[in-house]
Write an enzyme that holds these catalytic residues in place. Structure first.
Site, PDB file in Angstrom:
ATOM      1  CD  GLU A 259      43.028  17.368   0.251  1.00  0.00           C
ATOM      2  OE1 GLU A 259      43.027  16.130   0.422  1.00  0.00           O
ATOM      3  OE2 GLU A 259      43.528  18.168   1.058  1.00  0.00           O
TER       4      GLU A 259
ATOM      5  NE  ARG B 156      40.931  15.977   7.884  1.00  0.00           N
ATOM      6  CZ  ARG B 156      41.843  15.029   8.079  1.00  0.00           C
ATOM      7  NH1 ARG B 156      43.093  15.228   7.683  1.00  0.00           N
ATOM      8  NH2 ARG B 156      41.525  13.894   8.650  1.00  0.00           N
TER       9      ARG B 156
ATOM     10  CG  HIS C 114      45.422  14.524   2.380  1.00  0.00           C
ATOM     11  ND1 HIS C 114      44.275  15.240   2.593  1.00  0.00           N
ATOM     12  CD2 HIS C 114      45.698  13.904   3.560  1.00  0.00           C
ATOM     13  CE1 HIS C 114      43.859  15.061   3.840  1.00  0.00           C
ATOM     14  NE2 HIS C 114      44.721  14.252   4.456  1.00  0.00           N
TER      15      HIS C 114
END
Length: 208
Positions: A153, A124, A183
């Site tokens: 993001e 993440r 991602h």
């Protein structure tokens, strides 16, 4: 796991730089001399499905793999954080995002390593404080980075806010020792089918 491996091999062998130069008819063999994964120590933080899969895929590369997981124990390559700090050449983050892991990689964390490391994050974006990463790169505490995720993001992971990107992102974007991807570490045609099948099985199990 394959994407993580691909990123570090691309960085070590300067594939992005070399490809770009050859397309421009620049033939610089010495300037693209690579590094070998063999003989390096890979530290993994977070030894769930993804961390374990990465360890497994490294088994043919003649490198030492050590792993730390605060909530899991008993696996063969388990070590404490102190050994991660002492031995690691390449660090791969495989953590969920929680209050505990938000900005897990920060100034204090990076300062604990006894030698420069290559940092990989495919977990993440907010596991890593980007300003600390950039500081580490500038101070050569971090020798290079592979980032499939960024803290810029959106919550849906579908895009980044291009109008408000800070100087730290611009530094990463211009760095030859940084590999970036949007991602997509687990975003394959095969995983799309596997995920759909898994969800269908769970729904069927629930209603039968």
């Amino acid at each position: 796991a394959e994407h993580v491996l691909g990123m570090i091999l691309s960085l070590f062998n300067q594939l992005k730089k070399g490809d770009d130069e050859v397309r421009k008819v620049k033939w610089d063999r010495e300037g693209n001399r690579g590094l070998e994964l063999s003989g390096k120590t890979v530290g993994i933080i977070g030894y769930g499905n993804m961390g374990e899969a990465f360890a497994q895929i490294l088994s043919g590369f003649d490198c030492k793999v050590i792993a730390y997981d605060k909530y899991k124990s008993g696996f063969s390559n388990e070590v404490g954080l102190e050994e991660i700090y002492k031995e690691t050449d390449i660090l791969s983050i495989h953590l969920p995002l929680s209050e505990e892991t938000h900005h897990y990689v920060n100034d204090d964390f990076i300062s604990n390593f006894l030698k420069p490391i290559y940092l990989i994050n495919t977990a993440r974006g907010n596991n890593v404080l980007t300003s600390s990463l950039v500081k580490g790169l500038k101070e050569s505490k971090i020798a290079g980075a592979c980032l499939d995720v960024l803290e810029y993001e959106t919550k849906s992971f579908e895009t980044i806010n291009s109008k408000e990107l800070p100087e730290d992102f611009k530094y990463l974007a211009q760095s030859e020792n940084v590999i970036l991807s949007p991602h997509v570490a687990g975003w394959t045609k095969e995983s799309y089918v596997k995920l759909s099948s898994f969800l269908a099985d769970k729904i069927e199990e629930e209603f039968n």
